[in-house]
Design a protein around this motif. Structure first.
Motif: not given
Length: 645
Positions: A509, A575-576, A578-580, A596
């Protein structure tokens, strides 16, 4: 013919006086289905059934729907070819049938065939349906039959849990659970109140029973209830309609906007995200154009291999349930590929997930149990080299680029930049590369959404990934080649369609440069050796130096974040926070992004979700999953929920 019977509820699935005749009398005529199809001004009509059973009501309604469309000339001879562009030109005159049904104890496909194959009226529909039908564990399942313009959404689970999670606007109800005296849970106040939430003024219902419990429950929920003579041995049945004066708040304002079925759509981004949305529109024969100035699947979606299996948590969460539902949905498509398509897209079938610690062993054992996964999906096994593993029998290694190209078959693609899609302002000097912004534009262009004013506040990160290609000249190739299946854990190895092993991937990241990293190469190699339980080669650096001497760079193009060599690849995904994934409407802009590292699994269902939201259709996932994907979850004004409670 044998009348199907439930031992658990001591009741029959349909009347001994005739299943087809009962469906016609109780549900079709009492809901005035054919008349309402003729008068409908909306592009879709939605029926919801409580109790799928053998599927007889669905299959017979499907048959009548096809007859209705043929009678009203909604189909033409030239439309019979699903790949015909001519078919799309008639979209203005077409409508779609959505059929939703709940079932807590689903029958197997073989049982459904046993009970229904002797009914000639539905033989064609039964054959097509059973070719797709599979319910593995409790979830929402969507089955689309584009040639008939009908969608079935099956809610597998207790109706008192699934109906509150449904996002839809229902036009007619088939109340067909087992008798209230034998299955009272199917006729609970929760069910009646949820029926009201999902109904609008004039929504009809019909049921074979006239039980006082049912009549009182429906009346208290806002339905006008009438009785009439029942079917066969039934003395009376009841039917009616929703008459509460207040409009339902089932759907938010964006969902209640004008129907867009008559429109063409445009999509920014030709990766797996944009291709999945285009496929959803294509299934509905809605014209769509995809734009990408780099090309089709040239960035992260252009990796040579991706592994396709569900991500599971110790206990069910919206994220794990979305992953599992996505896996089931995409499996329908992958299982339907013909041999030539499979050869291009699928390089391996099955996957071993290595459990490399006692903590993980406990976690994944609990995960399989808590998600109610049957062994045909996932089972614990002991591998001779790897030790304890989970074997995913329906997992696959896919060629992402071939998969994306398959999804985009017969979709218009334009290799140009949209006005707010630029990643390099110098490109504006090349007017041939630019277009005017089209109407009904949906953004599926990963981290490039940060360049757009209405979406730049979304918490999207650009994540770098480096892959290692091991060909037959690589000293570690023979070790990798001794395994029959791809392997995954903290890293992965899988064979691509060129018979190379792909190792990776890093997931960084913070480091976003495009250049090859020797440190990442060493890390990948080290993890690969740990993954296959093989001692690390003592000559690590010699191997890397020898590989460097063989590097041939294929892609190093300005304005492209992916670089590929014959022995490595670097690409970037989004990628967000909160990874969703992010799927929905943000500040008036429809988006699907931040898939992701699991986009191969989640993209197809993600595209179906977004198409359903845009077109005001029933949503194919539970409300809790939809909320976990909505861009609204990042809004400071949490009171503005995607789905009104």
């Amino acid at each position: 013919m044998e009348i199907p019977y439930s031992q658990a509820f001591d009741d029959i699935y349909y009347s001994s006086d005739g299943g087809i005749a009962e469906t016609q009398f109780v549900f079709i005529e009492s809901n005035q289905i054919l008349e309402r199809w003729s008068l409908s001004k909306d592009p879709i009509f939605t029926i919801c059934e409580t109790g799928f059973g053998t599927g007889l009501n669905f299959l017979y309604t499907w048959k009548l729907w096809e007859e209705f469309q043929n009678k009203h000339n909604t189909f033409s001879d030239e439309e019979s070819d699903s790949t015909s562009q001519k078919r799309e030109s008639k979209i203005n005159s077409l409508r779609w049938l959505h059929f939703i049904s709940t079932e807590a104890f689903p029958l197997s496909g073989s049982d459904i065939y046993k009970y229904l194959h002797g009914i000639p009226e539905i033989s064609e529909q039964l054959k097509i349906f059973l070719a797709k039908y599979n319910l593995y564990s409790p979830a929402f399942y969507r089955f689309i039959f584009p040639e008939s313009r009908i969608t079935l959404t099956l809610l597998y689970g207790d109706i008192n849990n699934t109906l509150p999670e449904l996002v839809a606007s229902v036009d007619a109800w088939y109340l067909d659970g087992f008798a209230p005296s034998k299955n009272p849970e199917m006729w609970s106040d929760t069910v009646f109140q949820e029926m009201a939430r999902l109904s609008h003024l004039g929504t009809s219902f019909a049921t074979y029973t006239s039980s006082s419990v049912v009549r009182k429950g429906l009346k208290s929920a806002g339905f006008h209830v009438q009785k009439k003579n029942g079917f066969g041995k039934k003395r009376e049945m009841c039917f009616g309609y929703y008459h509460t004066k207040e409009e339902s708040t089932t759907l938010d304002s964006e969902f209640n906007s004008q129907h867009l079925w008559k429109n063409e759509f445009s999509i920014a981004g030709a990766g797996v995200s944009g291709a999945s949305l285009a496929f959803a529109f294509k299934q509905r024969s809605i014209p769509v154009t995809v734009y990408d100035h780099i090309g089709i699947a040239e960035e992260a979606s252009g990796n040579p291999v991706g592994i396709f299996y569900p991500h599971l948590s110790k206990f069910p969460t919206p994220a794990s349930q979305f992953s599992l539902a996505s896996f089931y949905y995409a499996d329908q498509l992958l299982s339907s590929l013909d041999s030539s398509q499979k050869e291009k897209i699928i390089s391996q079938e099955g996957l071993l997930f290595k459990i490399n610690s006692e903590e993980k062993a406990n976690r994944y054992k609990k995960s399989l149990e808590s998600h109610s996964l049957p062994e045909k999906i996932a089972k614990l096994t002991k591998h001779e080299s790897l030790g304890e593993c989970i074997f995913f029998a329906k997992a696959r290694s896919l060629d992402p680029k071939s998969y994306v190209n398959y999804l985009l078959t017969n979709v218009m693609f334009i290799n140009k930049i949209l006005p707010d899609q630029s990643v390099d302002k110098s490109l504006e000097l090349n007017s041939n590369k630019y277009l005017k912004k089209p109407n009904n534009l949906v953004y599926c262009n990963s981290y490039h959404l940060k360049n757009k004013e209405s979406t730049q506040e979304l918490p999207i990160k650009k994540v770098r990934g480096q892959l290692y290609y091991s060909d037959d000249n690589d000293p570690i190739f023979p070790f990798l080649n001794s395994f029959a299946y791809p392997i995954s854990s903290d890293s992965y190895m899988a064979k691509d369609t060129k018979n190379r092993f792909i190792l990776g991937s890093t997931f960084d990241e913070f480091k976003t440069e495009r250049a090859w990293s020797e440190q990442d190469e060493e890390t990948i190699l080290q993890r690969a050796m740990e993954l296959i339980e093989h001692p690390s080669p003592p000559n690590f650096m010699e191997i890397i130096e020898e590989r460097k001497s063989r590097f041939i760079e294929y892609n190093k193009i300005k304005n492209q974040d992916s670089i590929e060599s014959n022995l490595y690849r670097i690409s970037h995904r989004s990628q967000s926070k909160d990874r969703n994934p992010i799927i929905g409407n943000h500040n008036g802009t429809w988006v699907m992004t931040a898939l992701g590292s699991r986009g191969l699994v989640t993209s197809l269902l993600g595209g179906e979700i977004l198409a359903s939201l845009i077109l005001k259709e029933p949503v194919p996932v539970p409300k809790s999953i939809l909320q976990s994907l909505s861009p609204v979850r990042f809004s400071k004004k949490k009171s503005i929920a995607l789905i009104q409670e």
